[in-house]
Design an enzyme around this catalytic site. Structure first.
Site, PDB file in Angstrom:
ATOM      1  CB  SER A 133      -0.963  -0.032   1.189  1.00  0.00           C
ATOM      2  OG  SER A 133      -1.957   0.953   1.064  1.00  0.00           O
ATOM      3  CG  ASP A 230      -7.209  -2.370  -3.326  1.00  0.00           C
ATOM      4  OD1 ASP A 230      -7.883  -1.703  -2.527  1.00  0.00           O
ATOM      5  OD2 ASP A 230      -5.964  -2.368  -3.332  1.00  0.00           O
ATOM      6  CG  HIS A 260      -5.927  -2.183   0.262  1.00  0.00           C
ATOM      7  ND1 HIS A 260      -5.292  -1.558  -0.792  1.00  0.00           N
ATOM      8  CD2 HIS A 260      -5.350  -1.688   1.403  1.00  0.00           C
ATOM      9  CE1 HIS A 260      -4.375  -0.726  -0.322  1.00  0.00           C
ATOM     10  NE2 HIS A 260      -4.389  -0.799   0.998  1.00  0.00           N
TER      11      HIS A 260
END
Length: 286
Positions: A133, A230, A260
């Site tokens: 991320s 996601d 995600h």
């Protein structure tokens, strides 16, 4: 002649075949977990980290926003690197996990500085950077700043420029209201509070570190793994990043049902396979 898209997915298929021919298996014996250490930095908060010594290239894991080094992916990668005999380091950003400092004082620049400190002071030789991320964004910034220390990059649900991009897509009247209040409250399902608050100062500082608006001077191998389900960071961000980096050795790997966090067993297996393939590639080139 095959289209560029067909050639791209052909390469992904070849990668999958390769890792299946040489399956990665853990020994079945639990390795002794690394212990938390603290890096003292002059005039800066101490950084908490866990390190496993081993062969080069090493692997460095960069967590996501407000995350820490104790997640499933970080721990699984440590076990994998131990089983393979390669060095591995995971750490907490300033203000996160076991590191000193306050989360509310953190910025993208603060956490970039943390990553560069790790590369400069806590590891030896070239590293495979694995960024999850926001860690994928920091991975890019580190690779630009320390190309000689970056052997390869593996992005997981990479959130390059994410805070800034989402803010800039808001209606102008909403942005004006946020700027007047001085903060932006964003709903999330990833913490107990149910929201994350960003100050306008944080957003302005983050804008200085955006990477997707111009070519990215990274020439090492790049692997970008993203889930198509996601709901936090759309998978097309990884496609944009793949287009921007100058490296010719770039693969985007999409998981149709991936979320995600990419922390399911099959997600982690794919991440491990991808890193193993890169280690094989890099050591063969030496």
């Amino acid at each position: 002649m095959a289209s560029p898209l067909a050639r791209h997915f052909s390469r992904i298929f070849q990668l999958t075949l390769h890792v299946q021919r040489r399956p990665v298996t853990f020994s079945g014996v639990r390795h002794k977990s690394s212990t938390v250490q603290y890096a003292a930095r002059p005039d800066l908060p101490k950084l908490a980290y866990r390190k496993v010594k081993g062969k080069s290239p090493g692997v460095v894991f960069l967590p996501g926003f407000a995350s820490n080094m104790g997640g499933k992916k970080a721990e699984a990668l440590e076990e994998f690197c131990q089983s393979l005999g390669h060095s591995y380091l995971r750490f907490d950003y300033t203000g996160c996990g076991s590191s000193e400092g306050e989360m509310v004082d953190g910025t993208v620049g603060t956490w970039k500085r943390d990553v560069l400190y790790v590369l400069d002071e806590l590891v030896e030789g070239p590293q495979i950077l694995v960024g999850s991320s926001m860690g994928g964004w920091l991975m890019c910034l580190a690779a630009i700043a320390r190309p000689e220390r970056t052997a390869a990059m593996v992005g997981i649900s990479t959130a390059a420029d994410h805070f800034v991009t989402v803010f800039n897509t808001l209606p102008i009247e909403v942005r004006k209201e946020i700027e007047e209040k001085g903060q932006w409250v964003v709903p999330t399902k990833h913490n107990e509070e149910g929201s994350i608050t960003f100050t306008t100062e944080f957003l302005k500082e983050a804008e200085q570190h955006c990477v997707l608006q111009s070519p990215i001077p990274v020439t090492c191998p790049v692997r970008l793994i993203h889930g198509m389900k996601d709901q936090d960071v759309p998978w097309h961000i990884s496609m944009q990043l793949a287009e921007r980096v100058l490296s010719n050795d770039v693969d985007v790997i999409l998981r149709k049902h991936g979320q995600h966090r990419m922390a399911e067993k099959e997600d982690i297996k794919l991440i491990v396979y991808t890193i193993d393939d890169l280690i094989d590639k890099l050591t063969t080139l030496v």
